[in-house]
Design an enzyme around this catalytic site. Structure first.
Site, short mmCIF file in Angstrom:
data_model
loop_
_atom_site.label_atom_id
_atom_site.label_comp_id
_atom_site.label_asym_id
_atom_site.label_seq_id
_atom_site.Cartn_x
_atom_site.Cartn_y
_atom_site.Cartn_z
N GLY A 156 0.81 26.02 -5.06
CA GLY A 156 -0.12 27.15 -5.00
C GLY A 156 -1.45 26.62 -4.49
O GLY A 156 -1.52 25.54 -3.88
N ILE A 158 -4.11 25.34 -6.00
CA ILE A 158 -4.58 24.04 -6.53
C ILE A 158 -3.66 22.92 -6.04
O ILE A 158 -4.14 21.86 -5.60
CB ILE A 158 -4.66 24.07 -8.07
CG1 ILE A 158 -5.66 25.16 -8.52
CG2 ILE A 158 -5.10 22.72 -8.62
CD1 ILE A 158 -5.77 25.38 -10.02
N THR A 237 -2.15 18.84 -15.09
CA THR A 237 -3.38 19.62 -15.28
C THR A 237 -3.03 21.11 -15.34
O THR A 237 -3.92 21.95 -15.22
CB THR A 237 -4.37 19.39 -14.11
OG1 THR A 237 -3.68 19.63 -12.88
CG2 THR A 237 -4.95 17.99 -14.13
N ARG A 239 -0.31 23.36 -17.63
CA ARG A 239 -0.30 23.78 -19.02
C ARG A 239 0.55 22.79 -19.79
O ARG A 239 1.58 22.32 -19.27
CB ARG A 239 0.28 25.19 -19.18
CG ARG A 239 -0.66 26.32 -18.76
CD ARG A 239 -1.88 26.46 -19.68
NE ARG A 239 -2.74 27.58 -19.35
CZ ARG A 239 -3.81 27.51 -18.55
NH1 ARG A 239 -4.14 26.35 -17.99
NH2 ARG A 239 -4.54 28.59 -18.33
N GLU A 268 -3.26 22.58 -28.38
CA GLU A 268 -4.66 22.31 -28.05
C GLU A 268 -5.55 22.90 -29.13
O GLU A 268 -5.32 24.05 -29.53
CB GLU A 268 -5.01 22.91 -26.68
CG GLU A 268 -4.25 22.24 -25.56
CD GLU A 268 -4.68 22.72 -24.16
OE1 GLU A 268 -5.63 23.50 -24.05
OE2 GLU A 268 -4.02 22.30 -23.19
N HIS A 287 -8.60 19.44 -21.59
CA HIS A 287 -8.49 20.67 -20.77
C HIS A 287 -9.82 20.97 -20.06
O HIS A 287 -10.42 22.03 -20.26
CB HIS A 287 -8.06 21.86 -21.65
CG HIS A 287 -7.39 22.95 -20.87
ND1 HIS A 287 -6.37 23.72 -21.37
CD2 HIS A 287 -7.61 23.42 -19.60
CE1 HIS A 287 -5.98 24.60 -20.47
NE2 HIS A 287 -6.73 24.43 -19.38
N ALA A 289 -10.25 20.40 -16.50
CA ALA A 289 -10.11 20.30 -15.03
C ALA A 289 -11.07 21.22 -14.28
O ALA A 289 -11.55 20.88 -13.21
CB ALA A 289 -8.67 20.58 -14.62
C1 DGY Z 1 -7.46 28.11 -16.08
O1 DGY Z 1 -8.36 28.73 -15.53
O2 DGY Z 1 -6.35 28.58 -16.28
C2 DGY Z 1 -7.74 26.69 -16.49
O3 DGY Z 1 -6.75 26.14 -17.23
C3 DGY Z 1 -9.06 26.58 -17.21
O4 DGY Z 1 -10.03 26.72 -16.28
#
Ligand code: DGY
Length: 330
Positions: A156, A158, A237, A239, A268, A287, A289
């Site tokens: 995707g 990212i 990074t 879930r 978490e 968490h 990122a």
């Molecule tokens: C999201 O936006 O889903 C990230 O995990 C946190 O910014």
């Protein structure tokens, strides 16, 4: 229409609060920790809209306790904290904040990749523990990125940004994704590998970029970890629950793979009793990122804009269920 009442479940950037306050009565949860489910229900009861975080569970219970709520704007791109069909059934629009955090999140995934490959955290701990007694040619040897293969799971927005950064570092990049992306393959020199296990077998580093769904829960389990190279490093990074954390602990302890760098966890905040924290070949961050000043401001502003647009009947910037508007009974 009377001024809407909204509840913001955490202190967010002042720019975003100012936008909200110009058009709504705003109640903000002032604490570091999120409201409990009961506290959230109580606050939401009299609200027309909510601005939520990934730590807030939006389920049938909350929606029933908040009969006036018409819009919920989640300050995240992920939305596994929200039961979207339940919201749709009740005519509640759900907003998210994609796009504005893409590069920041990719940078962080890459930071973890580099840190794990070159043992940056271990080096820091080694020094602070007083172990730097001499320079030694065999001290804290890591792995090169140049010439290595990065396997991306989920291309995707990212995932693609991570791929672009990896190419600059002279890595080979292979990917698997629900849909093949021939244009990106050509433009950035990426290799498509259809099968996840083939991708895992071919990769020196694996970076996860899929959303958490019932299909991706524990996508990386014991079997998949065994497909990876013994020298491989896993970066997550996305879930926490995309990886079976118990299986990962076993794999790292037994040397099935060489290391892992995780920004997310199955639970978490990660409890300090988590076995992964006893291993030197694991980096864990809380968490963060997307946690840059500029990006968290952009996310907050976008979430506020989404909420206001939805409340005033305008088209939201990003809405997961626009059909909810049509089905609205209110
Ligand atoms: C999201 O936006 O889903 C990230 O995990 C946190 O910014």
């Amino acid at each position: 229409m009377s001024t809407p009442h909204v509840f913001v479940t955490r202190m967010i950037a002042p720019e975003a609060l100012a936008l909200l306050r110009a058009q709504a009565d705003v109640d903000v949860w002032p604490h570091e920790s999120p409201p409990s489910a009961n506290e959230l229900r109580e606050r939401a009861h009299t609200c027309d809209g909510l601005l939520t975080m990934l730590t807030d569970r939006v389920d049938a219970g909350l929606l029933d306790a908040a009969p006036r709520v018409r819009v919920i704007s989640n300050m995240a791109v992920g939305y596994d904290n929200i039961q979207v069909p339940e919201a749709t059934k009740r005519g509640v629009l759900i907003g998210t904040t994609p796009g504005v955090l893409t590069k920041t999140s990719a940078e962080f995934a890459f930071a973890l990749l580099l840190a794990a490959a070159r043992r940056v955290v271990e080096g820091d701990q080694f020094l602070r523990a007083g172990k730097w007694q001499t320079w030694h040619p065999g001290m804290l040897l890591g792995r090169d990125l140049a010439g290595a293969t990065l396997g991306i799971v989920g291309l995707g927005a990212i995932g693609l940004e991570v791929a672009k950064r990896a190419r600059v570092f002279e890595m080979h990049v292979a990917y698997t994704s629900r849909t093949r992306k021939p244009e990106e393959e050509q433009r950035y020199g990426l290799t498509w590998i259809h099968d996840l296990s083939d991708l895992l077998q071919a990769s020196d580093f694996v970076s996860l970029h899929v959303a958490l769904t019932e299909q991706t829960r524990h996508l990386i389990g014991l079997k998949q970890l065994h497909h990876m190279k013994r020298t491989a490093i896993l970066v997550n990074t996305a879930r926490g629950s995309v990886v079976d954390q118990k299986a990962l602990y076993g794999a790292l302890r037994e040397g099935v793979i060489a290391g892992a760098a995780l920004d997310v966890a199955e639970q978490e905040p990660m409890p300090l009793s988590e076995p992964l924290l006893t291993l030197p070949n694991v980096i864990v961050t809380p968490h963060i990122a997307s946690a840059s000043v500029a990006t968290r401001t952009r996310m907050a502003v976008m979430a506020a804009q989404n909420l206001l647009a939805g409340l005033s009947g305008q088209t939201m910037l990003h809405c997961l269920n626009p059909q909810a508007f049509v089905g609205r009974k209110k």
